[in-house]
Scaffold this active site. Sequence first.
Site, PDB file in Angstrom:
ATOM      1  N   TRP A 354       0.929  -1.319  -0.010  1.00  0.00           N
ATOM      2  CA  TRP A 354      -0.120   0.036   0.105  1.00  0.00           C
ATOM      3  C   TRP A 354       0.819   1.202   0.190  1.00  0.00           C
ATOM      4  O   TRP A 354       0.350   2.249  -0.188  1.00  0.00           O
ATOM      5  CB  TRP A 354      -1.157  -0.059   1.231  1.00  0.00           C
ATOM      6  N   ASP A 355       2.305   1.058   0.285  1.00  0.00           N
ATOM      7  CA  ASP A 355       3.164   2.160   0.224  1.00  0.00           C
ATOM      8  C   ASP A 355       2.876   2.999  -1.210  1.00  0.00           C
ATOM      9  O   ASP A 355       3.012   4.141  -0.909  1.00  0.00           O
ATOM     10  CB  ASP A 355       4.575   1.847   0.163  1.00  0.00           C
ATOM     11  N   GLU A 497       0.281  -2.362  12.571  1.00  0.00           N
ATOM     12  CA  GLU A 497       0.607  -4.024  12.539  1.00  0.00           C
ATOM     13  C   GLU A 497       1.067  -4.328  13.795  1.00  0.00           C
ATOM     14  O   GLU A 497       1.567  -5.692  13.971  1.00  0.00           O
ATOM     15  CB  GLU A 497       1.665  -3.997  11.390  1.00  0.00           C
ATOM     16  N   LYS A 611       2.495   0.953  15.995  1.00  0.00           N
ATOM     17  CA  LYS A 611       3.799   0.862  15.176  1.00  0.00           C
ATOM     18  C   LYS A 611       3.918   2.158  14.430  1.00  0.00           C
ATOM     19  O   LYS A 611       4.895   2.551  14.298  1.00  0.00           O
ATOM     20  CB  LYS A 611       3.750  -0.044  14.393  1.00  0.00           C
ATOM     21  N   GLN A 612       2.865   2.601  13.685  1.00  0.00           N
ATOM     22  CA  GLN A 612       2.808   3.555  12.873  1.00  0.00           C
ATOM     23  C   GLN A 612       1.375   4.451  12.937  1.00  0.00           C
ATOM     24  O   GLN A 612       0.515   3.934  13.428  1.00  0.00           O
ATOM     25  CB  GLN A 612       3.141   3.173  11.440  1.00  0.00           C
TER      26      GLN A 612
END
Length: 782
Positions: A354-355, A497, A611-612
């Site tokens: 998905w980046d 994640e 995580k993000q």
Amino acid sequence: MVMKYDLGTGDDKNWIVAESSFSKNLLGKAEAIMSLGNGYMGLRSATEEPYVGEVRNLFVAGTFNKSDNLEVSELPNAADVTRMDIRIDGERLDVSSSRTVDYIRALNLKVAELTRSFVWTTSSGKDVALKFRRFVSLDNLHVIGMKMELEALTEAIELSVESGVNAQVSNSGSQHFYEGEKRIYDKKYVEMVTKTVESEIDFMFHTVHHAKVGEIELNQPFMRMDRRIINLTYKCSVTKGQKFSLEKITTVHTSRDQSFAGMILQEMRDQALSTLKACAAEGYDSLLQKHAIAWERKVWSLYKLNIESDNEFDMLAARFALYHLTVMAPAHDERMGIAAKGLSGEGYQGHSFWDTEMFILPFFIYSNPEVARSLLTYRYLGLEGARKKAESNGYEGAMYPWEAAWPSDGEMAQEWGRVDIVTGKQTKIWTGFIEQHITADVAFAVWQYYMVTADQAFMDMYGYEIIFDTARFWASRLEWNDNKQQYCINDVIGPDEYKEHVDNNAFTNYFAHFNMELAMKYYKELKESNPEVFQKLNETLKLDQAITEWHDRIDKIYLPQPSDKDLVVPQDDTYLTKEIIDLTKYKNQSHVNTIFEDYSLEQLSDIQVSKQADLMILFYWLEDKFSKEVKIANYNYYEPKTIHDSSLSLSTHSILANDLNDQPLAYQLFKQACEIDLGPEMKSSDLGMHTASIGGIWQVIVMGFAGMRMMHGELRMNPKLPAHWNKLEFMVNWKGQRLEVVITKDQLLVTAMDRKPVKLEVYGTEYRFDHMLTVCLAEGDN
């Protein structure tokens, strides 16, 4: 090893990324961040002389192969054409010794040329100056140019240089090629032809050397062929003050090249050899000049990005981002996507995530729509694999793979990963099974492209079908919850994640809802405006049946709402019930994933740590769904709990910090994002470039500091430059027209290059113009 970012002077100011000393224990940094490429191929910048621990990678986009049936498909590491065995008086060159001075390795971003120079003293005390140059052509995508120059400074020396094509390489041990054929024509033209073992793609390597000492050409090299290797060795005496030079031109072709369609192997190799001979006749300097002109025309004059900042690193970082966005993107072939490490390393096997859609594609949508179209066409071609995945999981429509390789292959995610620190057992990787938001991410990217470019032909041929079939997947994915009396999306992984097997991840639910809502809108519009295209898709996708399901379910999808108490939106059903711990240690970490030294992934599932960016990226892309008060409350709640263990994260948090008027934090996060690859941490880039972060750097500059957004097909700019930025210049394409933007502390200037009408909102005021717009930026706006 010391990285230097201020070596450029004069015309090269803020164009040079360099290292000023060498350590054979820290090879990966420069190999990756100074990697060369053109979208067709990527060449990791290992030194000519070999060292233990080096990673010599040459990847050709789209040439995926399985080394055996138990492995996932990956980009194979092609033959090494850069290694040289250099011996002076019989002693092998080794610049890691204390006998090396004036060492500089530099990547000049402007002309995309890598240079390395130093003076080396032999064990017997002789000083020798060496310089190496290298480029991967943007003018002819198949060409690699190299040049070596040596001068004996103090005494005469005996020199031996061995060079050729070395296919004794692998992907961390996995061998992807048959041995193939090896030939040398006229003691000059080296040819190696080999084939991947599973996908059966032919690779053709051709190389030629031009060696001379002084003005004397060396035409009688010693020729050596061994298993998977062809080398030529040039030997000569070099007197004091005399110079030796070696030019090496290499071409790389594969049977996957579109220009070779329908050809038999012999025709391909003959054409490839002819290309080499034509390039050899031109020589390094001429080929480099064409390459530099291509960079100026295709990149620097096209994108026209400029930052006047008190911190000159900002300009270098922006150019570095544009450089790597160019070398990572397979603009030549719509059958190929962008890998999570680009073409700079083996990390993630060359797969697309998905980046691309959420972090990289916005740059191309606004800056180079033709490339964006190609990347989205890759996703259209990937419908075949997405449909396979949906069917195998018991769903309808198109369920995009978390990791994609060749478009028709389907899911390529590995099943097993790191060792659990607590149990000692290998951890199962669930992303390929249950990180499903990518399906909506692709649909969102299609919509964003259409809104910005107005490319109706793309929608008719590709876009509508992607949006409809992904919406069919989500309708089949929804699960009815009797207690809530709503449809839920259970057992998923969201962008965070560190939280696996969660129910109702807010990002996933909202984007699934967006995907289905968009399909409903386009069903109605397309049926009225283009019944021919509609009927074709209706027959294929059973849209008349699908619309009934969408209507029935769209208003019953559970969308997590802000709490009445504190306005916090739950990231998922259980996040807010988990333990809160002190994360200071991990927020201040010098490298990512240090939390795994103390906790297992299972333990992290029970802690409020992310995580993000998860909810934050939802607030960024679907910003009109939430009030400013809700965004502030959630930013204040989740940012302290986000340890940015993914390079994707910092740019999103930076943009939101800027939106919420915390400019110091916005710039701090921007600088941290730039330093993921350009910073002092010497191990961060070993596996390759962080491509999503590179795309994120551009987004922070344009979507963050310039405040540019597309909202429901309308363009907006709310500039908030960092305090130490005096001017920002960039260009965007909007509805087929180039807009050139200049922002200073007190003024916004937008020029419509084609003099077509433009509507632009700036701080709530709507402006219409067809040539130039000047807006005074009041102090309160900034």
